[in-house]
Each structure stands twice: as structure tokens, then as C-alpha cells.
Motif scaffolding. Structure first.
Motif, PDB file in Angstrom:
ATOM      1  N   ARG A 106       0.672  -1.077   0.124  1.00 14.15           N
ATOM      2  CA  ARG A 106       0.076  -0.057  -0.171  1.00 14.15           C
ATOM      3  C   ARG A 106       0.838   1.238  -0.011  1.00 14.15           C
ATOM      4  O   ARG A 106       0.480   2.328  -0.375  1.00 14.15           O
ATOM      5  N   HIS A 107       1.999   1.127   0.325  1.00 12.14           N
ATOM      6  CA  HIS A 107       2.992   2.224   0.383  1.00 12.14           C
ATOM      7  C   HIS A 107       3.802   2.469  -0.837  1.00 12.14           C
ATOM      8  O   HIS A 107       3.846   3.767  -1.403  1.00 12.14           O
ATOM      9  N   LYS A 108       4.124   1.290  -1.445  1.00  5.84           N
ATOM     10  CA  LYS A 108       5.040   1.597  -2.517  1.00  5.84           C
ATOM     11  C   LYS A 108       4.890   0.208  -3.604  1.00  5.84           C
ATOM     12  O   LYS A 108       4.596  -0.676  -2.929  1.00  5.84           O
ATOM     13  N   PRO A 109       5.240   0.236  -4.746  1.00  3.41           N
ATOM     14  CA  PRO A 109       5.134  -0.765  -5.368  1.00  3.41           C
ATOM     15  C   PRO A 109       6.389  -2.018  -5.088  1.00  3.41           C
ATOM     16  O   PRO A 109       7.238  -1.612  -4.647  1.00  3.41           O
ATOM     17  N   LEU A 110       5.825  -3.247  -5.191  1.00  3.76           N
ATOM     18  CA  LEU A 110       6.815  -4.171  -4.770  1.00  3.76           C
ATOM     19  C   LEU A 110       7.548  -4.443  -6.035  1.00  3.76           C
ATOM     20  O   LEU A 110       6.914  -5.067  -7.270  1.00  3.76           O
ATOM     21  N   VAL A 111       9.022  -4.791  -5.793  1.00  3.73           N
ATOM     22  CA  VAL A 111       9.750  -5.110  -6.852  1.00  3.73           C
ATOM     23  C   VAL A 111      10.403  -6.481  -6.809  1.00  3.73           C
ATOM     24  O   VAL A 111      10.312  -7.033  -5.712  1.00  3.73           O
ATOM     25  N   GLY A 112      10.727  -6.982  -7.786  1.00  2.00           N
ATOM     26  CA  GLY A 112      11.290  -8.436  -7.848  1.00  2.00           C
ATOM     27  C   GLY A 112      12.692  -8.610  -7.498  1.00  2.00           C
ATOM     28  O   GLY A 112      13.031  -9.672  -7.173  1.00  2.00           O
ATOM     29  N   SER A 113      13.482  -7.495  -7.105  1.00  6.03           N
ATOM     30  CA  SER A 113      14.760  -7.491  -6.930  1.00  6.03           C
ATOM     31  C   SER A 113      15.294  -6.254  -6.383  1.00  6.03           C
ATOM     32  O   SER A 113      14.702  -5.189  -6.745  1.00  6.03           O
ATOM     33  N   PRO A 114      16.277  -6.089  -5.538  1.00  8.23           N
ATOM     34  CA  PRO A 114      16.582  -5.103  -4.767  1.00  8.23           C
ATOM     35  C   PRO A 114      17.513  -4.464  -5.818  1.00  8.23           C
ATOM     36  O   PRO A 114      17.988  -5.132  -6.599  1.00  8.23           O
ATOM     37  N   GLY A 115      17.555  -3.211  -5.609  1.00 10.84           N
ATOM     38  CA  GLY A 115      18.618  -2.237  -6.621  1.00 10.84           C
ATOM     39  C   GLY A 115      18.358  -0.909  -6.185  1.00 10.84           C
ATOM     40  O   GLY A 115      17.919  -0.609  -4.945  1.00 10.84           O
ATOM     41  N   PRO A 116      19.088   0.201  -6.824  1.00 12.31           N
ATOM     42  CA  PRO A 116      19.027   1.370  -6.595  1.00 12.31           C
ATOM     43  C   PRO A 116      17.533   2.001  -6.331  1.00 12.31           C
ATOM     44  O   PRO A 116      16.582   1.747  -7.292  1.00 12.31           O
ATOM     45  N   GLY A 117      17.129   2.918  -5.508  1.00  7.19           N
ATOM     46  CA  GLY A 117      15.943   3.428  -5.327  1.00  7.19           C
ATOM     47  C   GLY A 117      14.810   2.503  -4.586  1.00  7.19           C
ATOM     48  O   GLY A 117      13.799   2.608  -4.782  1.00  7.19           O
ATOM     49  N   THR A 118      15.300   1.476  -4.087  1.00 14.60           N
ATOM     50  CA  THR A 118      14.397   0.283  -3.414  1.00 14.60           C
ATOM     51  C   THR A 118      14.888   0.139  -2.246  1.00 14.60           C
ATOM     52  O   THR A 118      15.950   0.476  -1.624  1.00 14.60           O
TER      53      THR A 118
END
Length: 220
Positions: A106-118
Motif C-alpha cells: 500500500r506504500h510503494k510498488p513491490l519489486v522483484g529484486s533489490p536495487g537503487p531506489g528500493t
């Protein structure tokens, strides 16, 4: 003199029992999952429940575009007991994981892998247990206090089921911790210190904490 001794005995019992239940995790209950407990500060959750939290002064929500969510774990590794079965442990972890993932999204999109800006989100269930309830006002009478203490000692005193969570947000690029929290919440009551603790007993506490995650305002 007999009455004085009776009152003193009751007073000692009251002092021993009244402080048995803390609303937040205490130092000896920290699991070691987080990097630094010394910076945690007592505060209130969005729903007004006491919690321990630290937010880095370098954290700005706008710097991050997504969250890499890692599954909930037990820390340390959980083992079934006479009161908490393997089935309860598995069902609780799955329940918390599913609801927590939705709350974070609910806060931010979930991403498939960590990286800059996550941000990397890590969560651990650190305790599943039960503890004696706080004394009620009618127990703060010498005779009632003696009865209450006898019940507690014999294991027949009503208990609160209790759940502890520890969470942290980590900057995926730098590895620096941006936020940490330790939360304790109560579930349903159980009749004594031998009664099994089930998922249904713990859901109330889990929901309370996860709803606060969903409602927590991101720092801008």
C-alpha cells in the motif's frame, strides 16, 4: 499485628504480580534480528498502541520508488511446543506473511529484486507465547491478591496470548538501515498456562500490528 502482616503479604504479592505484563518488548526479549536495539525509542503506533521504533534521519520516502519484500521468518528458528503446534507455527507465518505483504504494497510498488531506489523489507516473528494478565482492580485487596497469586502459581490464571514482531527497512544500494521497529501485541485470552495457543488466538494481535504497518505514514 495479624492484619498488618496480612496486608504486607498482600502488598508484596500485588507488587510481584502487577508488573508481570509489559506493553512493549523488554531488553531481554530482543531476538538479535535487528542490527541495533539501542536506538529504539518508545512511541505510539498509528492506532495508538505502544511500540519501539527508530527512523534514520537520512530516510526520505521520496528517494525510493519500490520495496523488495522478503518473506516473514521466525527468528530464532521456531520449534513446536506442547502449547504451540507445528501447524500453528506454519499457519501463523503464512498468515502474517500474506497480510504484511499486502500492507507494505500500500506504500510503494513491490519489486522483484533489490536495487537503487528500493528498500528491502525484512520481518521476523520472534516470540509466540502467553503471559499472565495484569491484575484487575478487584484483585488489589489482600485476600483477593492471595487467591490470585495462588492461581498464578498453580497455572490456572487466565493468560493473554502474545506475539512479537521485529521489522527493518534497508536501503538496497547502501545497505544502511532506514527504519527498525519492535512490536508486541496481544491476541485472545487462554484459560491457563497449559492451554494450546492457536492461530485464531493470535490473529487479533497480528492484525493489530499489520494494520498499523498499512496505516503508518511514510516519512517525506
Amino acid at each position: 499485628m495479624p492484619m498488618l502482616r496480612h496486608c504486607l503479604t498482600g502488598g508484596l504479592i500485588i507488587a510481584a504480580l502487577a508488573g508481570c505484563s509489559s506493553k512493549v518488548a523488554e531488553t531481554q526479549q530482543y531476538s538479535g534480528f535487528l542490527r541495533d536495539y539501542s536506538r529504539l525509542q518508545a512511541t505510539d503506533s498509528p492506532s495508538g498502541h505502544p511500540t519501539l521504533r527508530w527512523i534514520s534521519p537520512d530516510y526520505h520516502s521520496a528517494d525510493y520508488q519500490g520495496i523488495y519484500y522478503t518473506p516473514v521468518v521466525y527468528y530464532p528458528a521456531a520449534k513446536p511446543t506442547a502449547r504451540v503446534s507445528q501447524s500453528t507455527l506454519e499457519n501463523l507465518k503464512n498468515y502474517v506473511d500474506s497480510r504484511m505483504k499486502a500492507a507494505v504494497a500500500r506504500h510503494k510498488p513491490l519489486v522483484g529484486s533489490p536495487g537503487p531506489g528500493t528498500l528491502i523489507m525484512k520481518t521476523a516473528i520472534t516470540t509466540v507465547s502467553a503471559e499472565n494478565q495484569d491484575m484487575k482492580f478487584y484483585e488489589v485487596v489482600p485476600v483477593a491478591a492471595v487467591v490470585a497469586s495462588t492461581m498464578a502459581a498453580s497455572g490456572h490464571r487466565t493468560q493473554n496470548s502474545v506475539l512479537y514482531l521485529e521489522t527493518q527497512l534497508i536501503d538496497a544500494k547502501t545497505g544502511n538501515v532506514m527504519m527498525e521497529a519492535v512490536r508486541k501485541a496481544y491476541g485472545k485470552t487462554v484459560p491457563n498456562n497449559s492451554a494450546p495457543i492457536t492461530l485464531e488466538d493470535l490473529k487479533q494481535g497480528a492484525d493489530e500490528m499489520i494494520n498499523d504497518v498499512a496505516a503508518f505514514p511514510p516519512k517525506s
